[in-house]
Design a protein around this motif. Structure first.
Motif, short mmCIF file in Angstrom:
data_model
loop_
_atom_site.label_atom_id
_atom_site.label_comp_id
_atom_site.label_asym_id
_atom_site.label_seq_id
_atom_site.Cartn_x
_atom_site.Cartn_y
_atom_site.Cartn_z
N LEU A 212 109.98 50.31 -54.91
CA LEU A 212 109.56 51.14 -56.04
C LEU A 212 110.69 51.17 -57.05
CD1 LEU A 212 108.02 54.11 -54.00
CD2 LEU A 212 106.84 52.12 -54.99
N GLY A 213 110.32 51.37 -58.32
CA GLY A 213 111.34 51.29 -59.37
C GLY A 213 111.87 52.64 -59.80
N MET A 214 113.13 52.65 -60.21
CA MET A 214 113.68 53.87 -60.79
C MET A 214 114.79 53.53 -61.78
SD MET A 214 115.91 55.42 -57.64
CE MET A 214 116.39 56.93 -58.44
N ARG A 215 115.02 54.49 -62.64
CA ARG A 215 116.12 54.36 -63.59
C ARG A 215 117.41 54.79 -62.91
NH1 ARG A 215 113.38 57.54 -68.60
NH2 ARG A 215 112.09 55.85 -69.41
N ALA A 216 118.48 54.10 -63.19
CA ALA A 216 119.79 54.47 -62.63
C ALA A 216 120.86 54.28 -63.69
CB ALA A 216 120.08 53.60 -61.40
N ARG A 217 122.08 54.70 -63.34
CA ARG A 217 123.20 54.57 -64.28
C ARG A 217 124.36 53.92 -63.55
NH1 ARG A 217 121.40 59.34 -63.84
NH2 ARG A 217 123.31 60.14 -62.88
N TYR A 218 125.09 53.08 -64.23
CA TYR A 218 126.25 52.43 -63.60
C TYR A 218 127.33 53.42 -63.21
CZ TYR A 218 124.56 47.73 -64.63
OH TYR A 218 123.84 46.56 -64.65
N ASN A 219 127.40 54.54 -63.92
CA ASN A 219 128.48 55.48 -63.61
C ASN A 219 128.06 56.57 -62.62
OD1 ASN A 219 126.90 57.12 -65.18
ND2 ASN A 219 128.47 57.59 -66.69
N MET A 220 126.86 56.49 -62.08
CA MET A 220 126.49 57.47 -61.05
C MET A 220 127.05 56.98 -59.72
SD MET A 220 122.40 56.60 -60.62
CE MET A 220 121.87 58.04 -59.75
N THR A 221 127.20 57.92 -58.76
CA THR A 221 127.72 57.47 -57.47
C THR A 221 126.57 56.92 -56.63
OG1 THR A 221 127.38 59.56 -56.31
CG2 THR A 221 129.49 59.28 -57.48
N THR A 222 126.90 56.07 -55.68
CA THR A 222 125.86 55.51 -54.82
C THR A 222 125.24 56.62 -53.97
OG1 THR A 222 127.61 54.88 -53.27
CG2 THR A 222 126.79 53.17 -54.74
N ASN A 223 126.01 57.66 -53.72
CA ASN A 223 125.46 58.79 -52.96
C ASN A 223 124.38 59.52 -53.78
OD1 ASN A 223 125.33 60.46 -50.63
ND2 ASN A 223 126.32 62.05 -51.84
N GLU A 224 124.65 59.72 -55.07
CA GLU A 224 123.65 60.35 -55.95
C GLU A 224 122.37 59.52 -55.96
OE1 GLU A 224 126.89 61.88 -59.24
OE2 GLU A 224 125.07 60.92 -60.00
N LEU A 225 122.55 58.21 -56.04
CA LEU A 225 121.40 57.29 -56.06
C LEU A 225 120.60 57.45 -54.76
CD1 LEU A 225 119.93 54.97 -57.50
CD2 LEU A 225 121.56 53.39 -56.48
N LEU A 226 121.29 57.49 -53.66
CA LEU A 226 120.63 57.64 -52.36
C LEU A 226 119.83 58.94 -52.32
CD1 LEU A 226 120.10 56.82 -49.42
CD2 LEU A 226 122.22 57.97 -48.79
N GLN A 227 120.43 60.02 -52.81
CA GLN A 227 119.74 61.32 -52.79
C GLN A 227 118.46 61.28 -53.61
OE1 GLN A 227 120.75 63.69 -50.66
NE2 GLN A 227 122.34 62.20 -50.14
N GLU A 228 118.53 60.62 -54.76
CA GLU A 228 117.32 60.53 -55.61
C GLU A 228 116.22 59.73 -54.90
OE1 GLU A 228 117.49 59.51 -59.76
OE2 GLU A 228 119.39 60.59 -60.05
N ILE A 229 116.64 58.70 -54.18
CA ILE A 229 115.67 57.90 -53.44
C ILE A 229 115.03 58.75 -52.34
CG2 ILE A 229 115.42 55.95 -51.83
CD1 ILE A 229 117.61 54.51 -53.51
N LEU A 230 115.85 59.48 -51.62
CA LEU A 230 115.32 60.31 -50.53
C LEU A 230 114.38 61.37 -51.08
CD1 LEU A 230 118.55 60.70 -48.34
CD2 LEU A 230 116.57 59.22 -47.91
N ASP A 231 114.70 61.90 -52.28
CA ASP A 231 113.83 62.89 -52.92
C ASP A 231 112.45 62.31 -53.19
OD1 ASP A 231 116.37 64.55 -54.97
OD2 ASP A 231 115.60 64.97 -52.96
N THR A 232 112.42 61.05 -53.63
CA THR A 232 111.12 60.41 -53.94
C THR A 232 110.20 60.42 -52.72
OG1 THR A 232 112.32 58.90 -55.38
CG2 THR A 232 110.03 58.37 -54.92
#
Lengths: 92, 500, 97
Positions: free
Chosen positions: A29-49
């Motif tokens: 599934l697709g999502m918007r991300a930012r290069y300056n976010m942490t990989t942990n933040e990215l993981l949390q957003e994925i888990l939220d989905t």
């Protein structure tokens, strides 16, 4: 609006494995991300989905044609070497 | 003086009519003939087996139309749509209406492109006949659903939907792919793989299903359209044979095209497997059996046996498509179910008789697919995807095809090109991508466009506005207003009564 | 290894009524090993390797004039190479299968 115009922006594709795959056979599934976010933040957003259990341990894997790369959680997306369009697997 | 027979008449009307340009190089008049590396030595040998001149063509086509429209008129005048056994059938008809009609329309341009660019007399008239046939099909199909649109949802904005719906990029990209190839490849793509191999399954078993559920109008659409296809197939078949016989150097080129276009068309037709196995409540045939008959028997065991003498082998991933037989319709229906909240045709809750048929016909259904569909039993959106899907870079379907040798694992493939990772759904699509990555990296991908902000920030409202429909035209069929209207119409006609 | 016989044939629109019945009967008369499969809205007629449809034979079975042009109206599909088609007959075959 053109999300990718901003140099800090990228789109990534993610999937939660193996539970989801076994039952539903879902693709990324697709999502918007930012290069300056942490990989942990990215993981949390994925888990939220997926409304997934945040107390579990997860492996974060980047899929590449040449082979899988493990992603550690305490770095930025840019430091992890991610690129626009990358596929990520979150494995419980 | 002896009268001319059909062959002589045809020859007089179609041969030796084009003069050789004396002042211009042939390659400037026909700039594309050498681009594909195809060698033509003696094109005057080519023959079109149908050999029709103009007046014969218009007479026959006019009769076909008369026959078809009589059936359509009777069906419409007699409330035919109310008499089908289950209105969910029309969700399948919507798939056809939405995906096939634009394909027919674009095929006319492709055939005109082929006719203009290949300097072979024998196929000229045939290609322009085919261009008109495709317009005929597009117009028959529009007329068919113009009436249906009074009773069923989802069709009233068809031009907009063709342009903007994510589902439509699958057939559209197929035709764009063929139209941006050279003229010989385009001819092979359409006449061989699309027409000869797969339209049979679309128009005949699907027409059979239409007849079985009581949609005589659609059954007639299938057969009248397919009768033109016979001519198209014959054009493709004779072109294929001629190209192989012209020069041995054509053979590896043709083999590469057969490999690519077999798999490309096969993936595009995945949705047809659901039109045969799922949407009809009474099912005269299964995808598996239709595939065995039309593809394995008539193509692999028929045409390809004949082509062996040229050194042609079966298409590269033929074996994979045979293995997928047991899974194809279920996997595709599963994909559609996950996104039925965002599509112009609905899914539907499987009924006990559906589970029974599927289980009897497909030994693997109970283990691998029934659990998924059962989740819908108490909540029709239990399987709705929480997001928007990644698609295969080639076929543009969400990359959810399992490896048939290991059905709990997806067959997703990864390729590296131009500093980016590209995914494909299967080894078949991966092979196609890696042969021409510069072509396939250029696709327009609606989901990516949406994430990029191209159609507004509200996912659901934005999408529906973009495709010209409203959310209640999506979702699940039995709980929809459309089904309720159909039941009411039947009550009004007295069809709700059971006499036996 | 047994090599499976390759068939050639056509799919006929059953709404063609008596014309289609006569065509099938003619094919059965003029060819060996003919198989007819009934799919209700259409019938598949096939023969091993080669199949010939003759106008004259159709007329005998139809009991009325028959023009080979009428085949266009009822033949929804064909498989095999169409190697010959004129006012008197239609031939569908594989060369090497």
């Amino acid at each position: 609006m053109d999300y990718l115009k901003d140099e800090n922006h990228l789109i990534v594709w993610f999937v939660l494995r193996p539970e989801i795959e076994k039952e539903l056979g879902t693709s990324y599934l697709g999502m918007r991300a930012r290069y300056n976010m942490t990989t942990n933040e990215l993981l949390q957003e994925i888990l939220d989905t997926y409304k997934a259990d945040k107390d579990k341990n997860y492996r974060f894997v980047l899929k590449r044609a040449a082979g899988d790369m493990e992603i550690s959680l305490n770095q930025t997306v840019r430091e992890a070497g991610m690129r626009n369009g990358d596929c990520l697997q979150v494995i419980a | 003086m002896a009268k001319m027979g059909i062959k002589e008449k045809y020859h007089a009307m179609t041969r030796d009519l084009m003069w050789e340009p004396k002042d211009f190089d042939m390659n400037r008049v026909y700039p594309l003939i050498e681009k594909e590396g195809i060698i033509l030595k003696n094109p005057s040998r080519w023959e079109d087996p149908f050999r029709m001149a103009y007046n014969q063509y218009v007479k026959i086509q006019s009769e076909k139309d008369g026959i078809y429209h009589a059936v359509r008129n009777a069906f419409e005048a007699n409330d035919g749509h109310a008499k089908v056994v289950d209105s969910r059938w029309y969700e399948g008809v919507k798939v056809f209406a939405n995906a096939v009609q634009p394909a027919e329309y674009s095929a006319h341009r492709l055939m005109a492109y082929v006719g203009r660019n290949i300097p072979i007399e024998a196929i000229r008239f045939a290609t322009f006949n085919q261009a008109i046939d495709e317009l005929r099909h597009a117009q028959i199909e529009i007329k068919h659903y113009a009436h249906m649109s009074k009773e069923i949802d989802g069709l009233h904005a068809f031009a907009n939907t063709s342009q903007n719906l994510w589902f439509n990029t699958v057939p559209k990209s197929f035709f764009d792919d063929a139209m941006t190839a050279g003229p010989f490849e385009a001819l092979m793509a359409i006449s061989f793989s699309f027409e000869y191999v797969f339209t049979n399954i679309l128009f005949l078993p699907f027409a059979s299903s239409a007849g079985a559920v009581g949609d005589e109008n659609f059954a007639a659409v299938g057969k009248t359209v397919q009768s033109d296809e016979s001519r198209h197939m014959a054009l493709g078949m004779s072109a294929l044979k001629m190209l192989l016989e012209e020069d041995d150097r054509n053979i590896p080129i043709i083999q590469g095209w057969l490999d690519k276009w077999y798999w490309r068309a096969y993936r595009m037709f995945s949705v047809v497997s659901t039109l045969v196995d799922y949407y009809p409540r009474i099912r005269p045939i299964s995808w598996k059996k239709a595939f065995e008959m039309y593809v394995e028997e008539q193509v692999f065991n028929g045409l390809f046996k004949d082509l062996r003498k040229y050194g042609i082998r079966l298409p590269k991933h033929a074996e994979d498509s045979i293995k997928e037989k047991e899974h194809y319709s279920h996997v595709t229906m599963r994909i559609l179910d996950q996104f039925k909240h965002a599509n112009m045709f609905r899914g539907f809750q499987l009924q006990p008789d559906d589970y029974e048929w599927l289980s009897n016909e497909y030994p693997l259904f109970d283990e691998y697919y029934a659990p998924f569909f059962r989740r819908n039993d108490h909540n029709v959106f239990a399987n709705a995807s929480p997001g928007v899907p990644a698609i295969c870079q080639v076929c543009q379907i969400p990359a959810e095809f399992p490896d048939p040798d290991n059905p709990t694992k997806l067959w997703t493939q990864y390729s590296e090109y131009n500093n980016k990772t590209y995914i494909t759904c299967s080894p078949g699509c991966k092979h196609i991508f890696e042969q021409e990555p510069f072509k396939y990296m250029q696709i327009w991908w609606p989901v990516e466009a949406y994430l990029n902000g191209e159609f507004g920030e509200d996912p659901v409202a934005g999408l529906f506005k973009y495709i010209g429909l409203s959310p209640n035209e999506a979702g699940e069929h039995y709980s929809s207003n459309e089904h309720a209207r159909w039941l009411e119409y039947r009550r009004h006609l007295g069809l709700d009564k059971k006499f036996f | 290894m047994t090599v499976k016989q390759a068939y050639v044939g056509m799919d006929l629109d059953t709404s063609g009524g008596s014309v289609v019945t006569a065509i099938i009967a003619a094919i059965e008369e003029d060819n060996e090993g003919v198989i007819v499969e009934d799919f209700h809205v259409y019938k598949k007629v096939k023969a091993p390797g080669k199949m010939v449809l003759k106008r004259e034979t159709v007329e005998e079975h139809l009991g009325a004039d028959f023009d080979m042009d009428q085949v266009h109206l009822v033949m929804s599909s064909a498989f095999g190479f169409i190697t010959d088609w004129d006012e008197e007959q239609l031939t569908i075959e594989w060369e090497d299968a």
